[in-house]
Scaffold this motif. Sequence first.
Motif, PDB file in Angstrom:
ATOM      1  N   PHE A  49       4.532  12.355  -9.082  1.00 11.87           N
ATOM      2  CA  PHE A  49       5.059  13.031 -10.276  1.00 11.87           C
ATOM      3  C   PHE A  49       4.083  14.094 -10.759  1.00 11.87           C
ATOM      4  CE2 PHE A  49       5.049  13.336 -14.916  1.00 11.87           C
ATOM      5  CZ  PHE A  49       6.359  13.731 -15.161  1.00 11.87           C
ATOM      6  N   THR A  50       2.807  13.766 -10.771  1.00 12.60           N
ATOM      7  CA  THR A  50       1.786  14.724 -11.217  1.00 12.60           C
ATOM      8  C   THR A  50       1.771  15.957 -10.316  1.00 12.60           C
ATOM      9  OG1 THR A  50       0.430  12.931 -12.116  1.00 12.60           O
ATOM     10  CG2 THR A  50      -0.672  15.022 -11.660  1.00 12.60           C
ATOM     11  N   GLY A  98       7.044   0.508  -9.010  1.00 12.49           N
ATOM     12  CA  GLY A  98       6.505  -0.195  -7.863  1.00 12.49           C
ATOM     13  C   GLY A  98       7.426  -0.188  -6.659  1.00 12.49           C
ATOM     14  N   ASN A  99       8.652   0.269  -6.858  1.00 13.81           N
ATOM     15  CA  ASN A  99       9.618   0.352  -5.756  1.00 13.81           C
ATOM     16  C   ASN A  99       9.470   1.618  -4.916  1.00 13.81           C
ATOM     17  OD1 ASN A  99      11.072  -2.049  -6.316  1.00 13.81           O
ATOM     18  ND2 ASN A  99      12.209  -1.024  -7.957  1.00 13.81           N
ATOM     19  N   TYR A 100       8.561   2.519  -5.291  1.00 17.17           N
ATOM     20  CA  TYR A 100       8.590   3.867  -4.714  1.00 17.17           C
ATOM     21  C   TYR A 100       7.277   4.273  -4.054  1.00 17.17           C
ATOM     22  CZ  TYR A 100      12.947   4.138  -7.214  1.00 17.17           C
ATOM     23  OH  TYR A 100      14.227   3.885  -7.650  1.00 17.17           O
ATOM     24  N   ALA A 101       7.439   5.104  -2.998  1.00 19.28           N
ATOM     25  CA  ALA A 101       6.287   5.706  -2.320  1.00 19.28           C
ATOM     26  C   ALA A 101       5.956   7.066  -2.902  1.00 19.28           C
ATOM     27  CB  ALA A 101       6.573   5.848  -0.830  1.00 19.28           C
ATOM     28  N   ASP A 102       6.927   7.660  -3.582  1.00 18.42           N
ATOM     29  CA  ASP A 102       6.770   8.939  -4.287  1.00 18.42           C
ATOM     30  C   ASP A 102       7.824   8.924  -5.378  1.00 18.42           C
ATOM     31  OD1 ASP A 102       9.177   9.572  -2.863  1.00 18.42           O
ATOM     32  OD2 ASP A 102       7.997  10.397  -1.216  1.00 18.42           O
ATOM     33  N   VAL A 103       8.383  10.073  -5.734  1.00 14.05           N
ATOM     34  CA  VAL A 103       9.364  10.048  -6.817  1.00 14.05           C
ATOM     35  C   VAL A 103      10.784   9.765  -6.349  1.00 14.05           C
ATOM     36  CG1 VAL A 103       8.032  11.516  -8.381  1.00 14.05           C
ATOM     37  CG2 VAL A 103       9.579  12.574  -6.717  1.00 14.05           C
ATOM     38  N   ILE A 104      11.011   9.722  -5.025  1.00 12.83           N
ATOM     39  CA  ILE A 104      12.376   9.476  -4.548  1.00 12.83           C
ATOM     40  C   ILE A 104      12.490   8.368  -3.507  1.00 12.83           C
ATOM     41  CG2 ILE A 104      13.139  11.826  -5.072  1.00 12.83           C
ATOM     42  CD1 ILE A 104      13.035  12.436  -2.077  1.00 12.83           C
ATOM     43  N   HIS A 105      11.507   8.179  -2.651  1.00 16.44           N
ATOM     44  CA  HIS A 105      11.656   7.265  -1.514  1.00 16.44           C
ATOM     45  C   HIS A 105      11.357   5.823  -1.930  1.00 16.44           C
ATOM     46  CE1 HIS A 105      11.181  11.147   0.646  1.00 16.44           C
ATOM     47  NE2 HIS A 105      12.113  10.604   1.405  1.00 16.44           N
ATOM     48  N   HIS A 106      12.359   4.978  -1.758  1.00 19.66           N
ATOM     49  CA  HIS A 106      12.260   3.594  -2.205  1.00 19.66           C
ATOM     50  C   HIS A 106      11.937   2.644  -1.055  1.00 19.66           C
ATOM     51  CE1 HIS A 106      16.251   3.048  -0.477  1.00 19.66           C
ATOM     52  NE2 HIS A 106      16.725   4.017  -1.236  1.00 19.66           N
ATOM     53  N   SER A 107      11.573   1.437  -1.402  1.00 20.07           N
ATOM     54  CA  SER A 107      11.108   0.434  -0.444  1.00 20.07           C
ATOM     55  C   SER A 107      12.280  -0.216   0.293  1.00 20.07           C
ATOM     56  CB  SER A 107      10.319  -0.643  -1.178  1.00 20.07           C
ATOM     57  OG  SER A 107      11.202  -1.451  -1.943  1.00 20.07           O
ATOM     58  N   GLY A 152       0.801  -1.212   0.000  1.00 18.87           N
ATOM     59  CA  GLY A 152       0.000   0.000   0.000  1.00 18.87           C
ATOM     60  C   GLY A 152       0.836   1.266   0.000  1.00 18.87           C
ATOM     61  N   ALA A 153       2.053   1.184   0.534  1.00 20.43           N
ATOM     62  CA  ALA A 153       2.909   2.369   0.647  1.00 20.43           C
ATOM     63  C   ALA A 153       3.787   2.582  -0.587  1.00 20.43           C
ATOM     64  CB  ALA A 153       3.785   2.268   1.889  1.00 20.43           C
ATOM     65  N   TYR A 154       4.214   1.470  -1.192  1.00 19.89           N
ATOM     66  CA  TYR A 154       5.138   1.559  -2.333  1.00 19.89           C
ATOM     67  C   TYR A 154       4.480   0.921  -3.549  1.00 19.89           C
ATOM     68  CZ  TYR A 154       8.470   2.430   1.443  1.00 19.89           C
ATOM     69  OH  TYR A 154       9.109   2.947   2.532  1.00 19.89           O
ATOM     70  N   ASN A 155       4.087   1.757  -4.485  1.00 17.64           N
ATOM     71  CA  ASN A 155       3.473   1.242  -5.708  1.00 17.64           C
ATOM     72  C   ASN A 155       3.516   2.300  -6.798  1.00 17.64           C
ATOM     73  OD1 ASN A 155       0.802   2.810  -5.615  1.00 17.64           O
ATOM     74  ND2 ASN A 155       0.764   1.747  -3.622  1.00 17.64           N
ATOM     75  N   ALA A 156       3.323   1.866  -8.022  1.00 15.71           N
ATOM     76  CA  ALA A 156       3.448   2.757  -9.173  1.00 15.71           C
ATOM     77  C   ALA A 156       2.433   3.892  -9.148  1.00 15.71           C
ATOM     78  CB  ALA A 156       3.309   1.955 -10.461  1.00 15.71           C
ATOM     79  N   ASN A 157       1.229   3.620  -8.662  1.00 16.20           N
ATOM     80  CA  ASN A 157       0.208   4.668  -8.614  1.00 16.20           C
ATOM     81  C   ASN A 157       0.652   5.827  -7.723  1.00 16.20           C
ATOM     82  OD1 ASN A 157      -1.552   3.357 -10.354  1.00 16.20           O
ATOM     83  ND2 ASN A 157      -2.582   2.246  -8.697  1.00 16.20           N
ATOM     84  N   LYS A 158       1.270   5.489  -6.592  1.00 13.51           N
ATOM     85  CA  LYS A 158       1.746   6.548  -5.704  1.00 13.51           C
ATOM     86  C   LYS A 158       2.873   7.334  -6.352  1.00 13.51           C
ATOM     87  CE  LYS A 158       0.308   5.582  -1.088  1.00 13.51           C
ATOM     88  NZ  LYS A 158       0.671   5.781   0.322  1.00 13.51           N
ATOM     89  N   ALA A 159       3.772   6.636  -7.025  1.00 16.47           N
ATOM     90  CA  ALA A 159       4.879   7.325  -7.683  1.00 16.47           C
ATOM     91  C   ALA A 159       4.372   8.260  -8.774  1.00 16.47           C
ATOM     92  CB  ALA A 159       5.852   6.305  -8.265  1.00 16.47           C
ATOM     93  N   VAL A 170      12.848  13.166 -14.560  1.00 22.25           N
ATOM     94  CA  VAL A 170      11.961  13.562 -15.648  1.00 22.25           C
ATOM     95  C   VAL A 170      11.127  14.778 -15.240  1.00 22.25           C
ATOM     96  CG1 VAL A 170       9.987  12.814 -17.066  1.00 22.25           C
ATOM     97  CG2 VAL A 170      11.912  11.259 -16.657  1.00 22.25           C
ATOM     98  N   ALA A 171      10.704  14.816 -13.978  1.00 24.30           N
ATOM     99  CA  ALA A 171       9.977  15.991 -13.485  1.00 24.30           C
ATOM    100  C   ALA A 171      10.848  17.238 -13.606  1.00 24.30           C
ATOM    101  CB  ALA A 171       9.553  15.769 -12.038  1.00 24.30           C
TER     102      ALA A 171
END
Length: 371
Positions: free
Chosen positions: A218-219, A318-327, A207-214, A272-273
Motif C-alpha cells: 500500500f505504501t 494477513g490474507n494478502y501478499a500485497d494489496v490484491i493477491h490473496h492466500s 512469510g508470503a501472506y501477512n499484514a506487513n507485506k500488504a 483505499v489506495a
Amino acid sequence: MTTAAKNLLRLLGATVFIMLMAAALNFVVDPLQLFRPARILPAMYSLDSRLQNAGLIRSQDFDTVFMGTSLAIHFRQSDIDRLLGVKSVKLAMTGSNSREQSFVIAAALDRHPGRVVWQVDDWVFRDAPEIDRDVYLPADLYRRNVKGVAGYLFSGAMARESLWILARSIGPLEPITAKLTTGLLFKFPISRIDDINTLRPDFDLAGAYNANKALAAFTRATDPGRSALLAEGYDYAAMVRNFERDAVGLIAGHPDVQFDLYLPPYSILQWVAMRDAAPVALKVVYDFSAYIAQRLAEFPNARLHDFRAVKEVTHDLGNYADVIHHSPAIDLMVLSRIASGDDVVQREAPTASLERLKAQVAAYRVGKIER
C-alpha cells in the motif's frame, strides 16, 4: 555436377532429414498433448499457461472451464472439482486480459462444457492487442491450423522437450532425469496436472501472506512517484467496449452454457489506495462495476459473484501478499461461496454489493490492522 553442388545437396538433404525426424519425434511424444492424451509416455506439463492451455483443451475431459488471472492461477484443479462438484480444466493465465481470456474460453467451448467459472475484474477489460498481434499467446496452436501445427511439429525447442520426456520414460534414467527436470532448463517440468502453477506444499505461506507485506505494498502504491500507475488503463468507454466484445459476446453466443463470473476479494487497501491517490480511476471502477452488474442481470445463463465487500476477508490483511493477491485459504473460500451462491449479485438489486463496497472504502482509515 560439381563437388560444391553435391555438398549443397547433401547439406539440404541432411537438413530435411533432421527436420522430418524432429517432426516425427514431436508427433509421437506430443509434449502438449495436442493430438492425443498421453498414455504410453508420461504426461508432463508447462508453467507457461498460454502455451499449455492449448494442449489441456484438447487432452482433458471436462464439463467446466475455470478462467482467470494471477488471482486464480494458484487454485488447484482438484479443489475446483471437489468444492464445485464438477470436472474442470484450469486455464487461468497470469496477467491476462479479456481478449486473451475470451479467445481461450471460446476454444474450450468447442469441447461443449456446460459451465464457465470466470474470475474477472475491471483491470482485465483494459485495451489489449489483437490476438494475432499478441506475442505471448500462440493463437494458431489453439486454432490447430496448418501454421500452428507445422510450427509445433518442426520446432527444435519442442524436439528438445520431447527427447527429455522420452528420457524420463526410461526406467533406469527416471530418477536422474526427474531431479534435473526444472522450469529453468525445460518448459515441461510438472508431472501432475494438479500442480500446474500451484504453490508447493512446503511453501512459506506465513512469510508470503501477512499484514506487513500488504501495508508495505500500500505504501509503495500510494507513493507520489508511483501512484500514477494506479490509474493506468482505466478508460471507461474502452472497458465497456471490451466487456461487450469479450464477455457479453460469449455469454450471448452460448445460451446453453452457465457463466459464473466473479469479482475477487481484493484487500480493502487496493480501493483505499485508489481513493487517496487515484480518485478518478476509482470512480471509473465504480461506474464500470455498476454497468457490468446491470448488463449481466439481463442474461439468464449468467451470474455475477461479488467478493469485494466480504469484510471478514478483505479487511484481514494477513490474507494478502500485497494489496490484491490473496492466500490459498481464500482460494478455497471463494470456491465454497461460489458453490453456495452466498455472494451472487441479485438481479433485482444489481448494485447492492457495490454500494456496500463504496461505504467500506469511504470509512476505512489506514493506521492499524483491522480484524
